[in-house]
Write a protein that holds these residues in place. Structure first.
Motif: not given
Lengths: 143, 433
Positions: A119, A93, A121-122, A128-130, A124-126
């Motif tokens: 980063n 990511g 926030e990013k 969480g997505g996996k 957490i996003e990547v």
């Protein structure tokens, strides 16, 4: 999701770590995770505690140089290769890790890891997505 | 050769006083008419040049201070048109700004003369090879010694400072007979020579002129024994002329002041009262022949004592005792003048506020080392090790730029530097001088 990490400047002199932990203990602050980064002359003690705002104030009042940093806490499967899965996701990511350290305790079958990334926030996003579990700050403080 | 200038160095006291009086009157006239700074200061005291008629009148004149040199930076104290200046030197000031000094052709001539007298005290002759390991450049040490040795007609080896292995090679191969450098560097070289397996008998070295920093008798003994030489203490400061203001003779019992050019006084640094010969106090100089950058009653801050007793060498000039300390907080580190205030101004640039700091000076393997401990402040502290290391590096670079000294910078915890009455102790000097 961001966890408040307290950093303390510590000279490489005997008794300094004991001083910090005693100050916290006397004030009922419970240490959940910690790491020490050191150089020849000084170290930085990084702490995750139950009451970060109080801990920051208490240490500052006691005369320590203190700073606060946002980190994230994740749970990874406590099996060989468990951590590498999460790190692989971050790399894919494009999230760089500045440093990381493990929790003292663990949660059921998961090992807990603190990550300092460029980063958050990013990250957490990547993650969480996996399907990697990112812990809520309140969960971490209450562990 | 016993003396370089017997007439001046062995002059009877009454003649010397007559010469000094004439030169003092002329110098006061020059500064009064050519330097607004002195004119204003004299007028403020209701003094005119005509009021200075005897040596005793010297004490009527106002003192001048390092601060005055900073306030008039760069050329405000020069007493001749700048076209008459043929050389500029500079030394560090108290807060970063340098002290600038200028020489006319005649001043350079005077300087060569007094340095020639100094070197003759260390038995330098036309046959000598003088290796000058003082730094060349704005610092007066290198070029001052250089011109003096050349005046005598000795062979000058302008090695400048540093590169010790090359210095030793030169010393051995070129047949150096006299070494000029700081005493701590001489001792360092002695060690390197021993380490290189060179016996002192293999070298032609016979004498050394050492100055620019205080050194003890114990240190002299070591230098003399290990290098097999006679070590002479020399004294000078850029403001007065550079090296050559005063120098020991082979009796090694006080430094003969070149009185026909510089009049010394000893004062109580607190009351500024002139003290009689034999009293310990701060030495003050008045230059009586300098044209470019004359100074009247300049407060050196160096502590010494004067004696007019005859010296066994035959010179009649007044002797000043080896400088034993300072009446201010200036440190001399590897020959470089360092004021805590300079370090303070560097730190002020780094953080939002001036942090508490402490200077620790030590002598390791005969070389001065400076460690600057700086208390971490909230504005300087971050979680990143790299950022903290960057602050250390930045302070170190700034210090090097301002002081010309490579210091070790160490960040320490808040409130960790010992305080007395609320103020941190600024300087710990562990050198045993």
């Amino acid at each position: 999701m961001l966890v408040k990490q307290i950093s303390v400047f510590i000279e490489n002199k005997s008794g300094r770590l004991a001083e910090v932990t005693k100050t916290l203990g006397d004030n009922g602050i419970d240490i959940k995770a910690l790491s020490v980064a050191d150089t020849a002359d000084f170290g930085v003690l990084r702490l995750i505690v139950n009451r970060p705002d109080d801990a920051e104030r208490i240490l500052r009042d006691a005369g320590f140089a203190v700073s606060r940093t946002a980190v994230i806490a994740i749970g990874v499967a406590d099996v060989p290769g468990g951590l590498s899965v999460a790190l692989g996701i971050l790399e894919a990511g494009g999230v760089a890790i500045e440093y990381m350290y493990a929790f003292i305790g663990k949660m059921k079958d998961e090992a807990l890891v603190i990550l300092r990334v460029e980063n958050p926030e990013k990250a957490i996003e990547v993650l969480g997505g996996k399907g990697i579990q990112v812990l809520a700050a309140e969960t971490v403080y209450g562990l | 050769m016993l003396y370089w200038n017997r007439t001046c160095e062995c002059m009877p006291r009454d003649e010397m006083m007559k010469l000094q009086t004439e030169r003092l009157i002329a110098a006061v006239n020059r500064v009064y008419h050519n330097v607004p700074f002195y004119r204003e200061k004299m007028q403020a005291r209701g003094l005119e040049p005509g009021d200075i008629r005897t040596l005793d009148d010297l004490k009527k004149l106002p003192f001048s201070y390092k601060k005055d040199l900073r306030d008039t930076y760069p050329y405000g104290m020069f007493a001749v048109p700048l076209s008459e200046i043929v050389r500029i030197h500079a030394s560090s000031g108290t807060t970063g700004k340098q002290i600038v000094v200028g020489y006319t052709r005649k001043d350079l001539d005077t300087w060569s003369e007094v340095m020639a007298r100094t070197l003759v005290s260390a038995n330098v002759t036309r046959e000598s090879f003088v290796q000058i390991a003082y730094g060349y450049g704005l610092f007066t040490g290198g070029l001052g010694a250089h011109y003096g040795a050349e005046r005598i007609g000795a062979s000058v080896i302008p090695a400048s400072g540093g590169n010790t292995r090359r210095q030793i090679q030169i010393m051995a191969d070129f047949g150096t007979t006299t070494l000029a450098c700081t005493p701590s560097y001489a001792l360092y070289m002695a060690e390197e020579i021993e380490e290189a397996g060179i016996k002192k008998g293999d070298l032609k070295l016979k004498s050394g002129v050492f100055g620019a920093e205080p050194w003890s008798l114990e240190m002299r003994k070591q230098i003399e024994e290990r290098l097999g030489i006679m070590a002479i203490d020399i004294y000078g400061l850029s403001e007065i002329i550079g090296p050559g203001v005063a120098s020991e003779c082979s009796c090694q019992n006080g430094l003969h002041v070149q009185e026909d050019h510089f009049i010394p006084e000893i004062i109580d640094p607190e009351t500024e009262e002139v003290l009689p010969p034999g009293s310990k106090g701060e030495i003050v100089f008045t230059t009586i022949t300098k044209e470019g950058f004359p100074l009247i009653r300049y407060r050196t801050r160096d502590l010494s004592m004067l004696t007019y007793e005859a010296c066994d060498c035959g010179r009649t000039t007044v002797r000043m005792e080896k400088v034993t300390g300072r009446s201010d907080d200036m440190l001399i580190i590897r020959g470089v003048n360092v004021f805590p205030s300079q370090i303070e101004s560097v730190l002020l640039h780094i953080g939002e506020t001036t942090p508490n700091y402490q200077l620790i000076v030590d002598r390791v393997d005969n070389l001065d080392v400076l460690e600057v401990d700086v208390e971490m402040t909230p504005s300087m502290f971050s979680d990143e090790i790299k950022q903290i290391a960057d602050i250390e590096r930045k302070i170190r670079k700034e210090l090097d730029w301002v002081l010309g000294i490579n210091a070790k910078v160490k960040l320490v915890e808040p409130k960790s530097i010992a305080r007395s009455e609320g103020k941190a102790k600024r300087v710990i000097d562990r050198r045993k001088l």
